[in-house]
Design an enzyme around this catalytic site. Structure first.
Site, PDB file in Angstrom:
ATOM      1  N   ASP A  13      -3.118  10.603  53.236  1.00 49.79           N
ATOM      2  CA  ASP A  13      -3.089  11.100  51.866  1.00 49.79           C
ATOM      3  C   ASP A  13      -2.220  12.345  51.752  1.00 49.79           C
ATOM      4  O   ASP A  13      -2.201  13.185  52.654  1.00 49.79           O
ATOM      5  CB  ASP A  13      -4.527  11.422  51.424  1.00 49.79           C
ATOM      6  N   ASN A  61      -3.084   0.297  44.867  1.00 46.81           N
ATOM      7  CA  ASN A  61      -1.758   0.919  44.798  1.00 46.81           C
ATOM      8  C   ASN A  61      -0.737   0.076  44.045  1.00 46.81           C
ATOM      9  O   ASN A  61       0.345   0.568  43.688  1.00 46.81           O
ATOM     10  CB  ASN A  61      -1.222   1.222  46.198  1.00 46.81           C
TER      11      ASN A  61
END
Length: 240
Positions: A13, A61
């Protein structure tokens, strides 16, 4: 001291924030992440980690801007082709968890399949890249597989269920590392992380390096894993 983790998973991340903090396009953060991926793989292998799982692209995503998704597809293909020989030489078995969506470009899907074939007999470490992955989706597919196999409801237990998950030989995750300081599961390997320890280093993924990874392993080893139990002295028993 707790033994070193057998299976470490990383939620990679912070790529976008890394780029934005430098007034760069988000794609620059994804490009910078390549160095971290290789560094972490080498660090894990050197530390004796047997299983390493990396969360590269989630089923959620796909909702990102199309230009970013397209760039990621091209980048991942470039990384796979660039490092395939190195991974094989290091004795690393490579797997891709997910890869079911028809939007994945056919050349990329072929590269995934080729890398899995090339490295299938390696046993120094197993690298699982979660790509087009969602933990809930895996659980739903396992339930469908159980139903199709004709297992009766009374016969279903955890071991039966786990046997129908993708790559059922994968051991439970011992340690999850999520960079950038965010503290979410994000639908990642939900079954396998049920009793994992978590660490949340604040460093963004493109800046994460082997020393950070080893520090997370050290933090893990300082913890006492009880799996829902209690230490003996809590029941009035001797500490010795």
């Amino acid at each position: 001291m707790t033994p070193a983790p057998r299976h470490v998973a990383c939620v990679m991340d912070g790529n976008g924030r890394w780029a934005e903090s430098r007034s760069l396009p988000r794609t620059a953060g994804h490009r910078a992440a390549e160095t971290t991926v290789i560094d972490v793989i080498e660090a894990a292998r050197g530390a004796g980690v047997e299983w390493l799982s990396l969360y590269a692209f989630s089923t959620e995503n796909w909702s990102r801007p199309s230009n970013e998704v397209d760039y990621l597809m091209r980048l991942v293909r470039s990384v796979v082709r660039k490092h395939a020989a190195l991974l094989h030489a290091r004795g690393i078995r490579c797997r891709f968890l997910g890869v079911a969506d028809p939007r994945i470009p056919a050349p990329l899907a072929r590269d995934f399949a080729d890398l899995m074939t090339l490295t299938r007999t390696n046993r120094r470490m197993t690298l699982t890249v979660a790509f087009d992955h969602g933990g809930r989706g895996d659980i739903v597919e396992a339930a469908r597989s159980l139903i199709r196999s004709g297992v009766s409801a009374d016969a279903v237990d955890e071991s039966h269920f786990a046997a129908h998950l993708p790559f059922p030989d994968t051991p439970d995750v011992d340690l999850v590392i999520r960079t950038s300081g965010e503290q979410r599961i994000s639908n990642f390997m939900l079954w396998q992380v049920a009793y994992a320890e978590w660490t949340f280093p604040s460093v963004l993924w493109p800046d994460f390096r082997a020393p950070h990874f080893l520090e997370c392993l050290h933090t893990y080893q300082q913890r006492k894993r009880r799996f829902g139990g209690v230490p003996p002295h809590a029941n009035g028993e001797s500490r010795t």
